[in-house]
Design a protein around this motif. Structure first.
Motif, short mmCIF file in Angstrom:
data_model
loop_
_atom_site.label_atom_id
_atom_site.label_comp_id
_atom_site.label_asym_id
_atom_site.label_seq_id
_atom_site.Cartn_x
_atom_site.Cartn_y
_atom_site.Cartn_z
N PRO A 74 40.50 -33.24 27.79
CA PRO A 74 39.25 -32.56 27.50
C PRO A 74 38.25 -32.68 28.65
CG PRO A 74 39.97 -33.80 25.60
CD PRO A 74 40.88 -34.19 26.71
N LYS A 75 37.76 -31.53 29.12
CA LYS A 75 36.85 -31.48 30.25
C LYS A 75 35.44 -31.14 29.78
CE LYS A 75 36.45 -29.44 34.88
NZ LYS A 75 37.03 -28.48 35.84
N ARG A 76 34.46 -31.80 30.36
CA ARG A 76 33.09 -31.56 29.91
C ARG A 76 32.65 -30.14 30.26
NH1 ARG A 76 30.41 -36.47 31.36
NH2 ARG A 76 28.74 -35.62 30.08
N VAL A 77 31.89 -29.54 29.37
CA VAL A 77 31.44 -28.15 29.55
C VAL A 77 29.98 -28.09 29.95
CG1 VAL A 77 33.18 -27.21 28.00
CG2 VAL A 77 30.92 -27.85 27.09
N ASN A 78 29.35 -29.24 30.12
CA ASN A 78 27.98 -29.28 30.64
C ASN A 78 27.79 -30.57 31.44
OD1 ASN A 78 27.66 -31.03 28.28
ND2 ASN A 78 27.34 -29.14 27.15
N ALA A 79 26.86 -30.51 32.35
CA ALA A 79 26.60 -31.67 33.20
C ALA A 79 25.94 -32.78 32.40
CB ALA A 79 25.69 -31.27 34.36
N PRO A 80 26.12 -34.03 32.79
CA PRO A 80 25.39 -35.12 32.13
C PRO A 80 23.89 -34.86 32.14
CG PRO A 80 27.08 -36.01 33.58
CD PRO A 80 27.02 -34.53 33.85
N GLY A 81 23.25 -35.22 31.04
CA GLY A 81 21.82 -34.95 30.90
C GLY A 81 20.94 -35.77 31.82
N ILE A 82 21.50 -36.79 32.43
CA ILE A 82 20.84 -37.56 33.49
C ILE A 82 21.85 -37.68 34.63
CG2 ILE A 82 19.70 -39.72 34.14
CD1 ILE A 82 19.37 -40.32 31.14
N ALA A 83 21.47 -37.30 35.84
CA ALA A 83 22.34 -37.55 36.98
C ALA A 83 22.49 -39.06 37.15
CB ALA A 83 21.75 -36.93 38.24
N PHE A 84 23.67 -39.52 37.47
CA PHE A 84 23.91 -40.96 37.54
C PHE A 84 22.93 -41.65 38.49
CE2 PHE A 84 25.97 -44.90 38.73
CZ PHE A 84 26.47 -45.36 37.52
N VAL A 85 22.62 -41.00 39.60
CA VAL A 85 21.72 -41.62 40.59
C VAL A 85 20.29 -41.71 40.09
CG1 VAL A 85 23.14 -40.93 42.56
CG2 VAL A 85 21.33 -39.39 41.74
N ASP A 86 19.97 -40.97 39.01
CA ASP A 86 18.61 -40.99 38.47
C ASP A 86 18.45 -41.97 37.31
OD1 ASP A 86 17.58 -39.11 40.25
OD2 ASP A 86 18.20 -37.42 39.01
N LEU A 87 19.51 -42.69 36.98
CA LEU A 87 19.38 -43.68 35.92
C LEU A 87 18.38 -44.77 36.31
CD1 LEU A 87 23.08 -44.31 34.77
CD2 LEU A 87 21.22 -43.44 33.34
#
Length: 336
Positions: free
Chosen positions: A110-123
């Motif tokens: 299963p592949k994600r159909v939308n980007a994470p709601g927070i970019a990892f670098v912005d955590l």
């Protein structure tokens, strides 16, 4: 501390309990996972809705504040069961998955159909990670490795999952706990590990060798219930949560991955059951998760949100109390 292992269970050994028979974990008075024959019947039976290749969120990627102090409570949806909880000066991630696929493989699944709601670098700096169980859409080793390198958080997870994480992410700070355990998280906050009706496996030969759970965050601004991945189970665990904790400012409840019901009902609740669960556990507000990012089951991509809206109307619950959250959505949860 690394979990003990035995020939009967590669992840954990310990004394029998009301949910551990000495070799495998189980749901008390519940139902086990379906048989392999039932899995084949479902997989080859047709009826799966076609999801779009991409389904972008209407919300832009969030850029969270460094901390949310005191009794304020801010929730940011990353996707699926991954959410950022900010309260009492702590940053807590649930079941973090930033990988492109929910799978043991990088090229299939299963592949994600939308980007994470927070970019990892912005955590913001992550203090705690709550991992509910070891299915690939909840325990993502690639993401945990990144979190170890960038944030070095404490991971709190049910019994046995520490063996999986510890082997793959050397040096990760881990706490493995049983149902009913209470962990001091600092800043006047505690984490309770609570029952869920589910199961576990990373492959075909480790079913139910690691425990599954939900969590309650006990903070100054009120209690937060993250149910993890769970079937409704006649509302038994929701009633238990109300009896033990009194009620919740917020419940984070799964509303997706529920069709077909003959196969999924024991392990994945549907939106109607989620609304019943919200009421049974006495939650003032609820956030719907576990939908709209990875196609795991048969229902159309937008059906959980529509079914949730219908269920709220039937149960006479104001729609603003229970949000079907989308990636990037930020909710400052009202005080109770």
């Amino acid at each position: 501390m690394a979990a003990k292992k035995s020939p009967a269970n590669r992840y954990y050994s310990g004394p029998p309990s009301d949910h551990f028979d000495g070799a495998l974990f189980f749901n008390p008075d519940g139902r086990p996972p379906a048989r392999f024959a039932d899995l084949l019947k479902w997989q080859f039976g047709g009826g799966r809705a076609k999801w779009p290749a991409t389904w972008p969120s209407p919300y832009p990627q969030a850029k969270p504040d460094a901390r949310i102090e005191g009794e304020a409570l801010r929730l940011t949806m990353v996707g699926h069961a991954s959410l950022l909880i900010q309260t009492a000066g702590l940053n807590i991630l649930t079941d973090p998955v930033w990988s492109e696929r929910s799978s043991p493989f990088t090229f299939a699944g299963p592949k994600r159909v939308n980007a994470p709601g927070i970019a990892f670098v912005d955590l913001p700096r992550i203090d705690l990670v709550l991992v509910s169980h070891n299915h690939y859409d909840h325990l993502d080793l690639a993401t945990l490795k990144r979190l170890k390198e960038s944030h070095d958080p404490l991971v709190i997870t049910p019994l046995g999952n520490d063996a999986i994480v510890g082997r793959a992410v050397p040096g990760m700070r881990l706490g493995a706990h049983d149902w009913g355990d209470r962990i001091d998280a600092g800043k006047g906050t505690a984490i309770h590990v609570e029952p869920a009706h589910h199961w576990s496996a990373r492959g075909s030969r480790d079913r139910r060798m690691a425990l599954w759970a939900g969590f309650v965050i006990e903070a100054a601004g009120g209690k937060i219930y993250f149910a993890g991945d769970t079937g409704f189970h006649d509302g038994i665990n929701y009633r238990l949560m109300a009896e033990k904790h009194g009620g919740f400012r917020l419940a984070i409840l799964p509303i997706g991955a529920y069709e077909p019901r003959w196969f999924m009902a024991p392990q994945h609740q549907n939106p109607e059951e989620a609304v019943q669960g919200m009421k049974l556990c006495n939650a003032a507000h609820a956030a719907g998760c576990h939908w709209g990012t990875f196609q795991l089951t048969d229902e159309p991509i937008d059906e959980p949100a529509m079914k949730l809206e219908e269920a709220l109307a039937v149960e006479d619950v104001q729609p603003e109390r229970f949000r079907a959250m989308r990636p990037g959505e930020v909710w400052d949860v009202p005080a109770t």
